[in-house]
Motif scaffolding. Structure first.
Motif, short mmCIF file in Angstrom:
data_model
loop_
_atom_site.label_atom_id
_atom_site.label_comp_id
_atom_site.label_asym_id
_atom_site.label_seq_id
_atom_site.Cartn_x
_atom_site.Cartn_y
_atom_site.Cartn_z
N PRO A 155 0.85 -1.20 0.00
CA PRO A 155 0.00 0.00 0.00
C PRO A 155 0.89 1.25 0.00
CG PRO A 155 -0.75 -1.58 1.65
CD PRO A 155 0.57 -2.08 1.15
N VAL A 156 0.40 2.32 -0.60
CA VAL A 156 1.20 3.53 -0.75
C VAL A 156 1.72 4.03 0.60
CG1 VAL A 156 1.07 5.98 -1.33
CG2 VAL A 156 0.20 4.29 -2.93
N SER A 157 0.88 4.01 1.63
CA SER A 157 1.29 4.56 2.92
C SER A 157 2.48 3.79 3.50
CB SER A 157 0.12 4.56 3.90
OG SER A 157 -0.36 3.24 4.11
N ARG A 158 2.43 2.44 3.46
CA ARG A 158 3.53 1.64 4.00
C ARG A 158 4.77 1.76 3.11
NH1 ARG A 158 2.86 -1.95 7.89
NH2 ARG A 158 1.54 -0.21 8.57
N PHE A 159 4.55 1.83 1.81
CA PHE A 159 5.66 2.04 0.87
C PHE A 159 6.44 3.29 1.24
CE2 PHE A 159 7.19 4.18 -3.01
CZ PHE A 159 7.95 3.19 -3.60
N GLY A 160 5.72 4.39 1.46
CA GLY A 160 6.38 5.64 1.81
C GLY A 160 7.14 5.56 3.12
N GLU A 161 6.54 4.92 4.12
CA GLU A 161 7.19 4.78 5.43
C GLU A 161 8.49 3.98 5.33
OE1 GLU A 161 3.02 4.63 8.03
OE2 GLU A 161 4.20 2.82 7.69
N LEU A 162 8.44 2.88 4.60
CA LEU A 162 9.59 1.99 4.54
C LEU A 162 10.71 2.56 3.68
CD1 LEU A 162 7.79 -1.48 4.34
CD2 LEU A 162 8.86 -0.40 6.32
N VAL A 163 10.35 3.16 2.54
CA VAL A 163 11.38 3.80 1.71
C VAL A 163 12.10 4.89 2.49
CG1 VAL A 163 11.77 5.28 -0.30
CG2 VAL A 163 10.32 3.27 -0.52
N THR A 164 11.33 5.73 3.17
CA THR A 164 11.92 6.81 3.94
C THR A 164 12.82 6.28 5.05
OG1 THR A 164 10.01 8.23 3.48
CG2 THR A 164 11.39 8.84 5.36
N PRO A 179 3.92 0.54 -5.91
CA PRO A 179 2.88 0.39 -4.88
C PRO A 179 1.54 0.03 -5.49
CG PRO A 179 4.11 2.42 -4.58
CD PRO A 179 4.49 1.88 -5.92
N SER A 180 0.58 -0.29 -4.65
CA SER A 180 -0.75 -0.71 -5.07
C SER A 180 -1.35 0.24 -6.09
CB SER A 180 -1.67 -0.81 -3.86
OG SER A 180 -3.01 -0.89 -4.26
N ARG A 181 -1.71 -0.30 -7.25
CA ARG A 181 -2.30 0.55 -8.29
C ARG A 181 -3.65 1.09 -7.87
NH1 ARG A 181 -2.82 -4.39 -12.49
NH2 ARG A 181 -0.78 -4.72 -11.55
N HIS A 182 -4.35 0.33 -7.01
CA HIS A 182 -5.64 0.81 -6.53
C HIS A 182 -5.45 2.04 -5.65
CE1 HIS A 182 -7.55 -2.77 -8.14
NE2 HIS A 182 -6.61 -3.50 -7.56
N ASP A 183 -4.41 2.02 -4.82
CA ASP A 183 -4.09 3.19 -4.01
C ASP A 183 -3.72 4.38 -4.89
OD1 ASP A 183 -4.49 1.62 -1.83
OD2 ASP A 183 -2.47 1.83 -1.00
N SER A 205 5.27 -2.37 -13.43
CA SER A 205 4.80 -3.15 -14.58
C SER A 205 3.96 -2.26 -15.47
CB SER A 205 3.95 -4.34 -14.11
OG SER A 205 4.68 -5.20 -13.28
N THR A 206 3.85 -2.65 -16.74
CA THR A 206 2.99 -1.89 -17.64
C THR A 206 1.54 -1.95 -17.18
OG1 THR A 206 2.92 -3.84 -19.07
CG2 THR A 206 4.46 -2.10 -19.68
N SER A 207 1.17 -3.01 -16.47
CA SER A 207 -0.20 -3.10 -15.96
C SER A 207 -0.45 -2.04 -14.89
CB SER A 207 -0.46 -4.50 -15.39
OG SER A 207 0.47 -4.83 -14.39
N ASP A 208 0.59 -1.59 -14.20
CA ASP A 208 0.43 -0.51 -13.22
C ASP A 208 0.12 0.80 -13.93
OD1 ASP A 208 1.09 -2.17 -11.00
OD2 ASP A 208 3.20 -1.98 -11.54
N SER A 209 0.91 1.13 -14.93
CA SER A 209 0.72 2.40 -15.64
C SER A 209 -0.57 2.41 -16.45
CB SER A 209 1.91 2.69 -16.56
OG SER A 209 2.07 1.65 -17.51
#
Length: 332
Positions: A155-164, A179-183, A205-209
């Motif tokens: 999920p975007v929120s956890r992605f941001g926390e962990l990258v930081t 991160p989650s495309r739905h987010d 992935s191209t499926s994300d974009s």
């Protein structure tokens, strides 16, 4: 590209229970999966010493973790939580190879009634997903921040926390799946601004974009991520292969997918690609060679139903496919 000089790899992601409907109508239910497990398998295929960082729910079979440990994966940083359930994932594949998740209700209703109850998808419920993922505090307790890291789809929120967190403690190598495309569809892709620049490699992935612009070409997709700060992008494109764009270079490499094998189930192939890619880069391979090795490992992933089956693949067969794929790579 930095060379870390070790084949140790830390893998962050989820452990899930997967129920999948194949294009021919066959199905599996409650299969142990998750991006952490598949990525770790891809890394082990190339000889990495892998440590998993995730949370196992009360319904996650402890025998699976025992099997992972027996296969050489480190599971001592898998936190057990008896208060939560595992994330449940459902997919359905179409005849053209398209994967639809969650599995459509009309496909589920075609299954025997005894199997339908397993097709409950909780991936879009943050209250269900976030507790099943490691936090910065978990990573701090592990004492392994000085190693290279791969982050699976989060999920975007956890992605941001962990990258930081990882960038802040000076991890020598950080790569991440999208991160989650739905987010991202809800927040907008701009939420990645300031985060992608902290990654060594971004592997969407191209499926994300396609969620944002289904008509976007790979070159346009890479340019969009570069504008958000991505330094090096490896864009996974399913059966079409992968695209490599490093730095501000205007050109890209295209790496083909391996042909000539029977595809049983593409589930997990993208995660295997990421785990293998990280291992190859960390051991000192060029971006091109690492992408070819990742593509080779991913091709084996499409032929199995369980991640641990990949650990039986002969390294010589991986090397042979890597060489074949590299011969077809071209600079655009």
């Amino acid at each position: 590209m930095r060379t870390v000089g070790t084949t140790t790899l830390e893998v962050i992601g989820g452990l899930t229970l997967d129920s999948v409907i194949s294009s021919d109508g066959t199905y599996v239910t409650d299969s142990p999966g998750g991006n952490a497990l598949w990525a770790a398998a891809g890394a082990v295929m190339l000889g990495a010493d892998v440590a998993l960082h995730t949370v196992a729910g009360r319904d996650y079979d402890p025998d699976v973790l025992t099997a992972l440990a027996a296969a050489g994966m480190r599971v001592d940083h898998v936190r057990r939580d008896s208060e939560i359930d595992s994330t449940r994932v459902t997919f359905a594949y179409e005849l053209d190879g398209e994967r639809i998740g969650p599995a459509p209700r009309e496909r589920i209703l075609q299954l025997p009634r005894s199997a339908q109850g397993a097709f409950v998808d909780t991936t879009l419920d943050p209250a269900q997903v976030l507790p099943t993922l490691s936090t910065p505090a978990d990573l701090a307790r592990s004492g392994r921040a000085s190693h290279p890291w791969h982050m699976g789809l989060l999920p975007v929120s956890r992605f941001g926390e962990l990258v930081t967190y990882l960038a802040g403690v000076g991890a020598p190598y950080i790569q991440a799946d999208c991160p989650s495309r739905h987010d991202l569809l809800e927040t907008g892709i701009h939420v990645l601004d300031g985060l992608l620049e902290q990654l060594d490699v971004f592997l969407p992935s191209t499926s994300d974009s396609a969620v944002f612009d289904p008509d976007q070409t790979p070159l346009e997709t890479v340019a969009a991520f570069r504008a958000l700060g991505a330094r090096t992008t490896v864009l996974k494109d399913g059966a079409a292969g992968a695209w490599i764009a490093e730095g501000d270079a205007a050109s890209m490499w295209h790496v083909p997918a391996y042909r000539g094998h029977l595809v049983r189930d593409p589930t997990g192939a993208g995660d295997v690609f990421c785990g293998a890619f990280a291992t190859a880069v960390v051991r000192g391979d060029s971006l091109l060679r690492a992408t070819c090795a990742a593509s080779a490992c991913a091709s084996f992933a499409t032929t199995v139903l369980q991640p641990l089956e990949l650990l039986a693949v002969d390294p010589h067969d991986i090397e042979s496919r890597t060489t074949t794929i590299e011969k077809g790579a071209r600079r655009l």
